[in-house]
Motif scaffolding. Structure first.
Motif, PDB file in Angstrom:
ATOM      1  N   GLY A  60     -54.064 -16.262  15.141  1.00 21.95           N
ATOM      2  CA  GLY A  60     -53.412 -14.961  15.167  1.00 21.95           C
ATOM      3  C   GLY A  60     -54.360 -13.794  15.382  1.00 21.95           C
ATOM      4  O   GLY A  60     -55.556 -13.959  15.604  1.00 21.95           O
ATOM      5  N   HIS A  61     -53.769 -12.581  15.297  1.00 26.88           N
ATOM      6  CA  HIS A  61     -54.522 -11.331  15.480  1.00 26.88           C
ATOM      7  C   HIS A  61     -54.779 -10.673  14.131  1.00 26.88           C
ATOM      8  O   HIS A  61     -53.897 -10.637  13.263  1.00 26.88           O
ATOM      9  CB  HIS A  61     -53.739 -10.368  16.375  1.00 26.88           C
ATOM     10  N   PHE A  62     -55.994 -10.096  14.015  1.00 23.65           N
ATOM     11  CA  PHE A  62     -56.393  -9.450  12.772  1.00 23.65           C
ATOM     12  C   PHE A  62     -56.809  -8.012  13.098  1.00 23.65           C
ATOM     13  O   PHE A  62     -57.740  -7.787  13.893  1.00 23.65           O
ATOM     14  CB  PHE A  62     -57.561 -10.208  12.126  1.00 23.65           C
ATOM     15  N   PRO A  63     -56.123  -7.025  12.497  1.00 22.44           N
ATOM     16  CA  PRO A  63     -56.412  -5.628  12.835  1.00 22.44           C
ATOM     17  C   PRO A  63     -57.561  -5.040  12.004  1.00 22.44           C
ATOM     18  O   PRO A  63     -57.786  -5.430  10.870  1.00 22.44           O
ATOM     19  CB  PRO A  63     -55.106  -4.920  12.495  1.00 22.44           C
ATOM     20  N   ALA A  64     -58.253  -4.081  12.637  1.00 19.63           N
ATOM     21  CA  ALA A  64     -59.258  -3.262  11.947  1.00 19.63           C
ATOM     22  C   ALA A  64     -58.844  -1.817  12.132  1.00 19.63           C
ATOM     23  O   ALA A  64     -58.771  -1.311  13.259  1.00 19.63           O
ATOM     24  CB  ALA A  64     -60.643  -3.497  12.529  1.00 19.63           C
ATOM     25  N   THR A  65     -58.515  -1.131  11.070  1.00 20.79           N
ATOM     26  CA  THR A  65     -58.013   0.236  11.169  1.00 20.79           C
ATOM     27  C   THR A  65     -59.118   1.281  11.111  1.00 20.79           C
ATOM     28  O   THR A  65     -58.880   2.460  11.418  1.00 20.79           O
ATOM     29  CB  THR A  65     -57.011   0.506  10.032  1.00 20.79           C
ATOM     30  N   LEU A  66     -60.329   0.882  10.718  1.00 20.79           N
ATOM     31  CA  LEU A  66     -61.456   1.808  10.642  1.00 20.79           C
ATOM     32  C   LEU A  66     -62.662   1.197  11.341  1.00 20.79           C
ATOM     33  O   LEU A  66     -62.874  -0.026  11.300  1.00 20.79           O
ATOM     34  CB  LEU A  66     -61.822   2.116   9.192  1.00 20.79           C
ATOM     35  N   ALA A  67     -63.447   2.042  11.971  1.00 29.04           N
ATOM     36  CA  ALA A  67     -64.651   1.565  12.635  1.00 29.04           C
ATOM     37  C   ALA A  67     -65.737   1.251  11.622  1.00 29.04           C
ATOM     38  O   ALA A  67     -65.862   1.926  10.589  1.00 29.04           O
ATOM     39  CB  ALA A  67     -65.150   2.613  13.621  1.00 29.04           C
ATOM     40  N   ASN A  68     -66.511   0.194  11.927  1.00 31.49           N
ATOM     41  CA  ASN A  68     -67.705  -0.168  11.154  1.00 31.49           C
ATOM     42  C   ASN A  68     -67.425  -0.442   9.678  1.00 31.49           C
ATOM     43  O   ASN A  68     -68.247  -0.166   8.796  1.00 31.49           O
ATOM     44  CB  ASN A  68     -68.760   0.936  11.274  1.00 31.49           C
ATOM     45  N   ASN A  69     -66.242  -0.977   9.403  1.00 31.91           N
ATOM     46  CA  ASN A  69     -65.879  -1.388   8.048  1.00 31.91           C
ATOM     47  C   ASN A  69     -65.463  -2.869   8.068  1.00 31.91           C
ATOM     48  O   ASN A  69     -64.808  -3.313   9.013  1.00 31.91           O
ATOM     49  CB  ASN A  69     -64.724  -0.547   7.509  1.00 31.91           C
ATOM     50  N   PRO A  70     -65.834  -3.634   7.061  1.00 35.62           N
ATOM     51  CA  PRO A  70     -65.479  -5.065   7.064  1.00 35.62           C
ATOM     52  C   PRO A  70     -64.000  -5.261   6.727  1.00 35.62           C
ATOM     53  O   PRO A  70     -63.469  -4.635   5.809  1.00 35.62           O
ATOM     54  CB  PRO A  70     -66.380  -5.652   5.975  1.00 35.62           C
ATOM     55  N   PHE A  71     -63.365  -6.148   7.483  1.00 34.76           N
ATOM     56  CA  PHE A  71     -61.978  -6.543   7.237  1.00 34.76           C
ATOM     57  C   PHE A  71     -61.937  -8.074   7.103  1.00 34.76           C
ATOM     58  O   PHE A  71     -62.603  -8.798   7.859  1.00 34.76           O
ATOM     59  CB  PHE A  71     -61.063  -6.072   8.376  1.00 34.76           C
ATOM     60  N   ARG A  72     -61.130  -8.533   6.152  1.00 33.01           N
ATOM     61  CA  ARG A  72     -61.089  -9.966   5.867  1.00 33.01           C
ATOM     62  C   ARG A  72     -60.561 -10.756   7.054  1.00 33.01           C
ATOM     63  O   ARG A  72     -59.611 -10.350   7.727  1.00 33.01           O
ATOM     64  CB  ARG A  72     -60.210 -10.259   4.653  1.00 33.01           C
ATOM     65  N   LEU A  73     -61.195 -11.925   7.274  1.00 28.39           N
ATOM     66  CA  LEU A  73     -60.764 -12.831   8.327  1.00 28.39           C
ATOM     67  C   LEU A  73     -60.577 -14.202   7.668  1.00 28.39           C
ATOM     68  O   LEU A  73     -61.525 -14.984   7.542  1.00 28.39           O
ATOM     69  CB  LEU A  73     -61.804 -12.906   9.443  1.00 28.39           C
ATOM     70  N   GLU A  74     -59.350 -14.461   7.211  1.00 28.97           N
ATOM     71  CA  GLU A  74     -59.054 -15.708   6.517  1.00 28.97           C
ATOM     72  C   GLU A  74     -57.788 -16.323   7.094  1.00 28.97           C
ATOM     73  O   GLU A  74     -56.817 -15.616   7.385  1.00 28.97           O
ATOM     74  CB  GLU A  74     -58.869 -15.472   5.018  1.00 28.97           C
ATOM     75  N   ALA A  75     -57.804 -17.662   7.252  1.00 23.96           N
ATOM     76  CA  ALA A  75     -56.638 -18.355   7.802  1.00 23.96           C
ATOM     77  C   ALA A  75     -56.737 -19.843   7.501  1.00 23.96           C
ATOM     78  O   ALA A  75     -57.824 -20.363   7.193  1.00 23.96           O
ATOM     79  CB  ALA A  75     -56.516 -18.119   9.307  1.00 23.96           C
ATOM     80  N   THR A  76     -55.593 -20.520   7.590  1.00 22.93           N
ATOM     81  CA  THR A  76     -55.524 -21.966   7.376  1.00 22.93           C
ATOM     82  C   THR A  76     -54.702 -22.603   8.487  1.00 22.93           C
ATOM     83  O   THR A  76     -53.677 -22.044   8.906  1.00 22.93           O
ATOM     84  CB  THR A  76     -54.879 -22.306   6.020  1.00 22.93           C
ATOM     85  N   ALA A  77     -55.157 -23.759   8.982  1.00 22.20           N
ATOM     86  CA  ALA A  77     -54.422 -24.495  10.014  1.00 22.20           C
ATOM     87  C   ALA A  77     -54.479 -25.978   9.689  1.00 22.20           C
ATOM     88  O   ALA A  77     -55.361 -26.437   8.950  1.00 22.20           O
ATOM     89  CB  ALA A  77     -55.022 -24.224  11.392  1.00 22.20           C
ATOM     90  N   TYR A  78     -53.530 -26.740  10.271  1.00 27.01           N
ATOM     91  CA  TYR A  78     -53.467 -28.179  10.035  1.00 27.01           C
ATOM     92  C   TYR A  78     -53.563 -28.938  11.352  1.00 27.01           C
ATOM     93  O   TYR A  78     -52.910 -28.578  12.340  1.00 27.01           O
ATOM     94  CB  TYR A  78     -52.169 -28.546   9.309  1.00 27.01           C
ATOM     95  N   LEU A  79     -54.365 -29.993  11.345  1.00 26.30           N
ATOM     96  CA  LEU A  79     -54.517 -30.881  12.494  1.00 26.30           C
ATOM     97  C   LEU A  79     -54.224 -32.310  12.038  1.00 26.30           C
ATOM     98  O   LEU A  79     -54.385 -32.632  10.855  1.00 26.30           O
ATOM     99  CB  LEU A  79     -55.934 -30.807  13.064  1.00 26.30           C
ATOM    100  N   ARG A  80     -53.822 -33.158  12.976  1.00 22.29           N
ATOM    101  CA  ARG A  80     -53.600 -34.558  12.612  1.00 22.29           C
ATOM    102  C   ARG A  80     -53.852 -35.469  13.809  1.00 22.29           C
ATOM    103  O   ARG A  80     -53.745 -35.042  14.963  1.00 22.29           O
ATOM    104  CB  ARG A  80     -52.185 -34.784  12.074  1.00 22.29           C
ATOM    105  N   ARG A  81     -54.180 -36.718  13.489  1.00 23.67           N
ATOM    106  CA  ARG A  81     -54.410 -37.729  14.516  1.00 23.67           C
ATOM    107  C   ARG A  81     -53.324 -38.794  14.364  1.00 23.67           C
ATOM    108  O   ARG A  81     -53.336 -39.586  13.420  1.00 23.67           O
ATOM    109  CB  ARG A  81     -55.795 -38.365  14.332  1.00 23.67           C
ATOM    110  N   THR A  82     -52.346 -38.809  15.303  1.00 24.65           N
ATOM    111  CA  THR A  82     -51.232 -39.751  15.234  1.00 24.65           C
ATOM    112  C   THR A  82     -51.464 -40.999  16.076  1.00 24.65           C
ATOM    113  O   THR A  82     -50.718 -41.969  15.950  1.00 24.65           O
ATOM    114  CB  THR A  82     -49.933 -39.067  15.692  1.00 24.65           C
ATOM    115  N   ALA A  83     -52.479 -40.992  16.929  1.00 24.18           N
ATOM    116  CA  ALA A  83     -52.771 -42.151  17.764  1.00 24.18           C
ATOM    117  C   ALA A  83     -53.303 -43.295  16.894  1.00 24.18           C
ATOM    118  O   ALA A  83     -53.715 -43.102  15.740  1.00 24.18           O
ATOM    119  CB  ALA A  83     -53.790 -41.803  18.836  1.00 24.18           C
TER     120      ALA A  83
END
Length: 401
Positions: A329-352
């Motif tokens: 996804g997209h993560f916005p930064a509303t202020l210049a030169n300030n840290p903004f959190r970048l956290e996410a979770t995704a799932y992968l699987r191997r069905t073969a």
């Protein structure tokens, strides 16, 4: 000579020898047919009358003794004792093959003593056996257990070993054994209603249907994934100290809860400046196991030189960026030169049905403003982590790789 006195020097020794010779029994004069049954008994033979000086070597052999002529009924209690058998009188070369078999030994005939030898084996006609032996080179005493051939065809025996560490002197025991792919490893099964205390000497019944293992002050307990289900009976491991190590899946209430962390990548410094899509962290040499699901989590922060947005993705970077495994996804930064959190979770699987090996998982960022960085410091690292979270069938929302 009736009533007369005969002095010893009246009869020469030569004459006495001649009389003795005439009275001597010729070879074969006394036979079984001539001796009535019971003619020679214990009461007619004085103690010590028959001894080794009176019996020449080889006089009594197996061919001279009829089968069954000496049995328990003809030997009184205590007739054959250790003091009557010379050292090494009975050795392996004096006992014919199969001379001593189970039907010739009464129940409890051998008990309470030590059998000395390199290996003691009890084998069955079905291919099963129990082998007890020692290995002095490894300070080990071992018992090998082999199941019947029909039930365990192709399986190698399980080995229960007790050993002493030559440095610390610590005594340990282990159930182990070699096995090949597709076979279950040797497993220790606990009966419901019993508790085993490790690093102690107590095995006692508990008022519960659970089978449990209680660890003492030290040591690890190993539970393998091939222990079968117990039809509703509980299995509990109480860990007071030490580690519980599990190989394979761990199921709770019938659901595989995963095998834990697989790999991770992290940094405590900023990435290079990002504008076009760029890899900022990657995990190489991954194997996605057939039938397993994986949870991927990212953490950290990003800064931009002006307000804008960052797009994050998980890609297969084994060859190119063409394979997208997850759009975070997209993560916005509303202020210049300030840290903004970048956290996410995704799932992968191997069905073969086969594993996917030698893969590189990459976290990529694409920014709307040049000069954007994946930000980090010693107290706020940036990272990406992948863990095995269970069976692929339990995660239909996962992206198939």
């Amino acid at each position: 000579m009736n009533g007369a006195t005969v002095y010893a020097d009246v009869v020469p020794q030569s004459t006495l020898d001649e009389i003795a010779a005439e009275l001597a029994l010729s070879d074969g004069a006394v036979t079984e047919a001539i001796l009535a049954a019971g003619a020679v008994t214990e009461t007619k033979i004085a103690d010590g009358a028959v001894s080794s000086p009176k019996i020449v070597a080889g006089a009594v052999q197996a061919g001279h003794i009829a089968a069954g002529s000496i049995d328990a009924g003809k030997l009184t209690a205590g007739a054959v004792t250790a003091d009557k058998i010379a050292a090494l009188a009975v050795t392996a070369d004096k006992i014919a093959a199969n001379a001593i078999t189970a039907d010739k030994l009464d129940a409890n005939a051998i008990n309470g003593k030590t059998i000395t030898g390199a290996t003691l084996t009890a084998a069955g006609s079905d291919g099963s056996y129990v082998r007890v032996y020692t290995d002095t080179s490894k300070n080990t005493a071992a018992v090998d257990l082999q199941p019947p051939t029909a039930a365990g065809a192709g399986l190698l025996p399980a080995s229960l070993r007790a050993s002493v560490d030559p440095v610390s002197g610590q005594v340990s025991a282990a159930l182990s054994g070699p096995h090949t792919s597709g076979q279950s490893a040797p497993a220790l099964h606990l009966t419901p209603g019993r508790r085993v205390t490790v690093a102690g000497d107590t095995v006692h019944t508990v008022a519960t249907s659970a089978a449990s293992v209680r660890l003492g002050a030290s040591g690890n307990f190993l539970v393998r994934h091939d222990i079968p289900d117990s039809s509703g009976d509980l299995f509990r491991v109480d860990v007071l100290t030490g580690d519980t190590v599990i190989y394979g899946g761990l199921k709770v209430a019938g659901r595989d809860v995963g095998r834990g962390k697989v790999a991770s990548a992290q940094a405590t410094g900023n990435s290079a400046a990002v504008f076009a899509e760029t890899s900022v962290l990657s995990i190489p040499s991954l194997t996605f196991v057939a039938g397993r699901a994986y949870r991927v989590r990212i953490g950290g922060a990003f800064t931009m030189t002006a307000a804008g947005v960052v797009r994050a993705r998980l890609r297969d970077r084994t060859s190119t960026f063409t394979v997208e495994w997850a759009d975070l996804g997209h993560f916005p930064a509303t202020l210049a030169n300030n840290p903004f959190r970048l956290e996410a979770t995704a799932y992968l699987r191997r069905t073969a049905a086969t594993d996917l090996t030698a893969q590189t998982l990459a976290l990529t960022l694409q920014a709307s403003v040049a000069g954007t960085v994946h930000a980090a410091s010693a107290t706020a690292p940036r990272w990406v982590e992948i863990e095995d979270c269970g069976e692929a069938a339990d995660f239909p929302q996962a992206v198939t790789v």
